[in-house]
Write an enzyme that holds these catalytic residues in place. Structure first.
Site: not given
Length: 469
Positions: A242-246
């Protein structure tokens, strides 16, 4: 000739998973002297945008993933899909279905209530001896493919190995919607056939689509490509990326100051390997790449590993190139560089301590902006006993040969003569000249700052710094 393709939907940004799929398809074609085709699957008219199309093109160009043909657009090929669908109907391999959404929802709900797998029940499927109802007035039908009831589909996945699915597990999928736009499974089949695609390399979320597509290809008498399904990418915590992982736009990495060769290298290594090689060029990747080296397990995206790899590439990059990349960041931050040292001259010193071009720009601020340090930091890090030594340095700095070794020796001699440690001189001097205690080596930093600017800053800040004690 080997022909591969990348076929993104322009319904959002080009993300990490999509780029890796494109990269593997591109490398496979390049290794075997084949061709790589770019196709834009823009049939989702509600969500497809020209901005997303441009982001896909820009992202691939930035990474150096070039294509030999395309981009082709599905919405420009509607007549072709209709012609093939009409052909299938004429041959008894497809049919019109008039079932409404409400009917289909009720059908699936009843199946679930009976503990059955929800699937189309073939109510409009023509069969010998079967009497179909009259088509309801005013209803625009969809077209469904007449999936064989008997037999099975077997294909040798280039990554996962042999996969077999019984046709009895497959229902009659919709191939053309009522608005004349093909569904994914139909459009992709006709495109791959028309474009001569020999190898389809894509994410393993499409494994279940492959038997359906093979059945359509067989019905058309078309050649069946080889298929290879790449495992998905997870976050470093094992959760879906997801976005929090990059999992952001590829172009976001450009905006954040990553080098394209670093990101390409990292994505190539994500779920594929060549011995212990961690860092390699695009040319080496193409030379080494083989689908046999693709892992069967999901890969894990590690932002820290990417940052480390980017740092390695930055250390090797030409200073002039880094300066060119840094300039827009500084301009965006309102930093004027015309009156300071040449940016390219700063790069070898600054790049050793940073991981991205954006951080490189931040590190360059000290050469173009001069502000007073925080009073609390001055009180914590400037020993009043060092004041005479620092004031004496002002005079000697005006005379010393302005080279890093000579400046270093001057500071050492000054500290020794005052009975102080080097840090008791170097840290306060940084605070006075740069407003921070954290800079690269003080001698090299001063050499780049220049004698005139060093003395100007000292004279400007020294009275205020002394007053803080």
């Amino acid at each position: 000739m080997i022909r591969t393709r990348f076929a993104p939907s322009p319904t959002g940004y080009l993300h990490i998973g999509g780029v890796r799929t494109a990269l593997f398809s591109w490398a496979y074609a390049r290794k075997y002297g084949g061709q790589f085709v770019l196709r834009i699957e823009d049939t989702d008219q509600e969500r497809s945008t020209q901005a997303s199309v441009q982001a896909i093109l820009d992202g691939m160009k930035w990474l150096g993933i070039d294509w030999d043909e395309g981009p082709y657009y599905q919405m420009a090929r509607l007549d072709r899909y209709k012609a093939i669908a009409d052909q299938l109907i004429a041959e008894g391999k497809a049919y019109y279905c008039y079932a409404s959404k409400e009917e289909l929802d009720a059908m699936r709900e009843a199946q679930r209530a009976r503990g059955e797998k929800p699937r189309y029940d073939g109510r409009w499927r023509p069969e010998e001896g079967k009497l179909l109802p009259e088509p309801p007035a005013g209803v625009i039908p969809v077209i469904r493919f007449k999936t064989p009831h008997e037999g099975e589909v077997t294909f040798d996945d280039l990554i996962k190995g042999p996969i077999t699915v019984a046709n009895a597990e497959l229902d009659d999928l919709v191939i053309m919607r009522g608005d004349g736009v093909p569904t994914y499974n139909f459009g992709v089949v006709i495109d791959d056939w028309d474009m001569g695609i020999t190898h389809v390399i894509r994410g393993d979320d499409h494994v279940n689509n492959t038997p359906r597509q093979i059945n359509i290809l067989r019905a058309l008498g078309a050649p069946v490509p080889y298929y290879g399904h790449v495992p998905m990418i997870l976050g470093n915590d094992g959760e879906r990326l997801s976005k929090r992982h990059g999992a952001v736009s590829v172009l976001q990495y450009q905006e954040d100051g990553y080098l394209p060769e670093a990101l390409l290298n990292y994505l190539a290594r994500l779920g594929w390997g060549h011995g212990d090689a961690e860092k390699f060029s695009a040319a080496e990747f193409v030379e080494w790449f083989d689908l046999a080296g693709v892992s069967h397990a999901p890969a894990r995206f590690n932002q820290e590993k990417l940052a480390w790899l980017n740092q390695q590439y930055m250390k090797e990059a030409e200073p002039a190139r880094l300066a060119e990349l840094v300039q827009p960041f500084l301009a965006g931050q309102g930093v004027e560089t015309a009156a300071g040292p040449e940016l390219a001259a700063l790069m070898p010193l600054l790049r050793e301590r940073v991981g991205t071009v954006e951080e490189l720009a931040d590190a360059a601020h000290i050469f173009y902006r001069h502000g007073l340090p925080a009073e609390a930091e001055v009180k914590a890090k400037l020993d009043p006993a060092a004041l005479p030594c620092l004031e004496g340095l002002r005079a000697t700095l005006a005379e010393v040969d302005w080279q890093a070794p000579a400046i270093n020796q001057l500071l050492k001699d000054g500290a020794k003569a005052s009975g102080l440690k080097m840090g008791q001189i170097g840290i306060p001097l940084r605070l006075v000249l740069f407003g921070t205690a954290h800079t690269p080596s003080i001698d090299a930093t001063l050499a780049l700052l220049g004698r005139a600017e060093t003395l100007r800053r000292f004279d400007s800040a020294w009275p205020a710094v002394k007053a803080m004690l």
